[in-house]
Structure formats: C-alpha cells, structure tokens
Design a protein around this motif. Structure first.
Motif, PDB file in Angstrom:
ATOM      1  N   UNK A  38       0.843  -1.198   0.000  1.00 24.51           N
ATOM      2  CA  UNK A  38       0.000   0.000   0.000  1.00 24.51           C
ATOM      3  C   UNK A  38       0.882   1.253   0.000  1.00 24.51           C
ATOM      4  N   UNK A  39       1.861   1.272   0.881  1.00 19.88           N
ATOM      5  CA  UNK A  39       2.745   2.430   0.966  1.00 19.88           C
ATOM      6  C   UNK A  39       3.493   2.688  -0.322  1.00 19.88           C
ATOM      7  N   UNK A  40       3.955   1.633  -0.970  1.00 17.74           N
ATOM      8  CA  UNK A  40       4.701   1.784  -2.220  1.00 17.74           C
ATOM      9  C   UNK A  40       3.806   2.227  -3.378  1.00 17.74           C
ATOM     10  N   UNK A  41       2.596   1.694  -3.431  1.00 17.39           N
ATOM     11  CA  UNK A  41       1.704   1.989  -4.557  1.00 17.39           C
ATOM     12  C   UNK A  41       0.873   3.262  -4.356  1.00 17.39           C
ATOM     13  N   UNK A  42       0.578   3.583  -3.114  1.00 19.39           N
ATOM     14  CA  UNK A  42      -0.212   4.775  -2.838  1.00 19.39           C
ATOM     15  C   UNK A  42       0.654   5.813  -2.117  1.00 19.39           C
ATOM     16  N   UNK A  43       0.808   5.625  -0.810  1.00 21.55           N
ATOM     17  CA  UNK A  43       1.615   6.564  -0.023  1.00 21.55           C
ATOM     18  C   UNK A  43       1.821   5.989   1.381  1.00 21.55           C
ATOM     19  N   UNK A  44       2.977   6.274   1.928  1.00 19.74           N
ATOM     20  CA  UNK A  44       3.241   5.864   3.306  1.00 19.74           C
ATOM     21  C   UNK A  44       2.747   6.911   4.307  1.00 19.74           C
ATOM     22  N   UNK A  45       2.305   8.058   3.835  1.00 21.30           N
ATOM     23  CA  UNK A  45       1.951   9.147   4.748  1.00 21.30           C
ATOM     24  C   UNK A  45       0.850   8.796   5.756  1.00 21.30           C
ATOM     25  N   UNK A  46      -0.197   8.011   5.389  1.00 23.68           N
ATOM     26  CA  UNK A  46      -1.177   7.678   6.429  1.00 23.68           C
ATOM     27  C   UNK A  46      -0.647   6.658   7.447  1.00 23.68           C
ATOM     28  N   UNK A  47       0.472   6.026   7.108  1.00 23.68           N
ATOM     29  CA  UNK A  47       1.033   4.980   7.965  1.00 23.68           C
ATOM     30  C   UNK A  47       2.233   5.546   8.724  1.00 23.68           C
ATOM     31  N   UNK A  48       1.929   6.315   9.737  1.00 24.32           N
ATOM     32  CA  UNK A  48       2.988   6.971  10.517  1.00 24.32           C
ATOM     33  C   UNK A  48       3.705   6.019  11.454  1.00 24.32           C
ATOM     34  N   UNK A  49       4.605   6.598  12.245  1.00 26.54           N
ATOM     35  CA  UNK A  49       5.410   5.782  13.155  1.00 26.54           C
ATOM     36  C   UNK A  49       4.542   5.050  14.161  1.00 26.54           C
ATOM     37  N   UNK A  50       3.447   5.660  14.632  1.00 28.28           N
ATOM     38  CA  UNK A  50       2.582   5.005  15.612  1.00 28.28           C
ATOM     39  C   UNK A  50       1.896   3.787  15.003  1.00 28.28           C
ATOM     40  N   UNK A  51       1.500   3.903  13.734  1.00 24.91           N
ATOM     41  CA  UNK A  51       0.905   2.757  13.039  1.00 24.91           C
ATOM     42  C   UNK A  51       1.872   1.579  13.044  1.00 24.91           C
ATOM     43  N   UNK A  52       3.136   1.834  12.674  1.00 27.20           N
ATOM     44  CA  UNK A  52       4.135   0.763  12.603  1.00 27.20           C
ATOM     45  C   UNK A  52       4.464   0.215  13.984  1.00 27.20           C
ATOM     46  N   UNK A  53       4.442   1.059  14.988  1.00 28.41           N
ATOM     47  CA  UNK A  53       4.666   0.598  16.354  1.00 28.41           C
ATOM     48  C   UNK A  53       3.556  -0.355  16.789  1.00 28.41           C
ATOM     49  N   UNK A  54       2.312   0.055  16.556  1.00 31.19           N
ATOM     50  CA  UNK A  54       1.162  -0.780  16.931  1.00 31.19           C
ATOM     51  C   UNK A  54       1.191  -2.103  16.157  1.00 31.19           C
ATOM     52  N   UNK A  56       3.771  -3.568  14.839  1.00 27.26           N
ATOM     53  CA  UNK A  56       4.903  -4.353  15.324  1.00 27.26           C
ATOM     54  C   UNK A  56       4.562  -5.096  16.610  1.00 27.26           C
ATOM     55  N   UNK A  57       3.845  -4.418  17.503  1.00 29.10           N
ATOM     56  CA  UNK A  57       3.411  -5.075  18.738  1.00 29.10           C
ATOM     57  C   UNK A  57       2.434  -6.213  18.446  1.00 29.10           C
ATOM     58  N   UNK A  58       1.549  -5.987  17.478  1.00 29.29           N
ATOM     59  CA  UNK A  58       0.626  -7.060  17.083  1.00 29.29           C
ATOM     60  C   UNK A  58       1.378  -8.247  16.476  1.00 29.29           C
ATOM     61  N   UNK A  59       2.414  -7.980  15.711  1.00 31.36           N
ATOM     62  CA  UNK A  59       3.222  -9.062  15.125  1.00 31.36           C
ATOM     63  C   UNK A  59       3.860  -9.895  16.242  1.00 31.36           C
ATOM     64  N   UNK A  60       4.403  -9.222  17.237  1.00 26.42           N
ATOM     65  CA  UNK A  60       4.977  -9.943  18.382  1.00 26.42           C
ATOM     66  C   UNK A  60       3.898 -10.773  19.071  1.00 26.42           C
ATOM     67  N   UNK A  61       2.719 -10.193  19.220  1.00 23.95           N
ATOM     68  CA  UNK A  61       1.598 -10.895  19.824  1.00 23.95           C
ATOM     69  C   UNK A  61       1.203 -12.121  19.005  1.00 23.95           C
ATOM     70  N   UNK A  62       1.241 -12.001  17.681  1.00 28.58           N
ATOM     71  CA  UNK A  62       0.930 -13.146  16.810  1.00 28.58           C
ATOM     72  C   UNK A  62       1.890 -14.300  17.049  1.00 28.58           C
ATOM     73  N   UNK A  63       3.179 -14.001  17.109  1.00 29.07           N
ATOM     74  CA  UNK A  63       4.162 -15.061  17.344  1.00 29.07           C
ATOM     75  C   UNK A  63       3.977 -15.671  18.736  1.00 29.07           C
ATOM     76  N   UNK A  64       3.724 -14.821  19.712  1.00 27.22           N
ATOM     77  CA  UNK A  64       3.515 -15.312  21.076  1.00 27.22           C
ATOM     78  C   UNK A  64       2.266 -16.158  21.196  1.00 27.22           C
TER      79      UNK A  64
END
Length: 160
Positions: A38-54, A56-64
């Motif tokens: 999405x970021x590459x084809x449209x824009x990364x602007x709606x996906x700020x640092x907080x989005x990636x932080x959240x 990332x935490x969900x990814x850790x939760x998935x593995x756990x």
C-alpha cells in the motif's frame, strides 16, 4: 489502476489468513507485505510511526499466541516438552503427508508419538495429550485470526 493495486493488497491479506491453517505459509509476512505494498503503490503518509509501532506489537503478539496456545494446549492435557515438540513437528509435517486433514492429524500424532517414545506414557494418556495439541492449534488459529482482523481494521482506519 487503483483497483488492481487494491486487488494485490487484498490478495496479500487473504494469503495471510491461509497461513493460519497452513503454517508453512508465513502469514505475518504477507499481512505486513500488504501494508508495505500500500505504501509503495499509494503513499506511506497515512502509515505513521505510531501505526508501525502498533502493528509491530501485534506481530509480536501473533508469534507469542502461536507458541503459548500450543504449549498451554499440550500442558493442560498433561503433556511435556516432548509433546509440545512432537505437536510442532506434526503441525509442520502433517499437511504434506495427509494433504487436507494433516493440519489437525499431524499435531495429534506428533504429540502422541513424542509422549510414548520420550516419556514412555501409555496410549490412553498420550491420546489425551494429542487432543490437547489439537485444542491448542485450534485456539491458536482463532486467536491469530482475530489479531489479524484487528490489524487489518486498524490499517483501513488509517488509510480511509
């Protein structure tokens, strides 16, 4: 062209859900891949640092969730670490040996065989532990599915 982009992103999300029942498919990578595409084809602007932080935490939760659900399922039914390892190996091998049902039969047989061989447990007790491994797998799939739905919903909240 925008429709084609959304089809690609949706396909990546769909493949991530297939990865829930076929662990050989790295579902998390496809899910995060959808965000990146999405970021590459449209824009990364709606996906700020907080989005990636959240996310990332969900990814850790998935593995756990995967690890904990399998461990709790086997342990709750009286299994040992051998049962957990047997269940995990069965989960990976099962779908290749028995294409459709192997995803459920594999962990069961893996846990049963591991408990019989390593811990010299009886057949009845080993079967009970095998059932625990299947319960753990199913609860893992449900939990991870819900987490993935939340991740995708949060993504759409950010981009729409």
């Amino acid at each position: 062209m925008e429709i084609i982009y959304w089809v690609i992103i949706s396909a990546l999300f769909l493949i991530s859900f297939i990865g829930l029942v076929y662990p050989i498919i790295p579902g998390v990578l496809f899910l995060v891949g959808g965000f990146i595409v999405y970021g590459l084809l449209f824009s990364f602007s709606p996906l700020g640092w907080f989005f990636w932080l959240v996310q990332g935490l969900f990814v850790i939760l998935l593995f756990g969730a995967d690890t904990i659900a399998n461990m709790v399922g086997v342990k709750q039914f009286g299994g040992s670490n051998a049962g957990i390892w047997g269940s995990t190996i069965g989960l990976l091998v099962g779908p290749f040996v028995i294409p459709i049902l192997g995803i459920l039969i594999g962990p069961f047989i893996g846990a049963v065989i591991a408990e019989i061989i390593v811990n010299k447990k009886g057949l009845k007790e080993s079967f009970k532990i095998g059932v625990g491994s299947v319960v753990g797998f199913i609860s893992s799939v449900v939990t991870k599915g819900l987490i993935q739905i939340i991740m995708i919903a949060y993504f759409f909240i950010q981009v729409l």
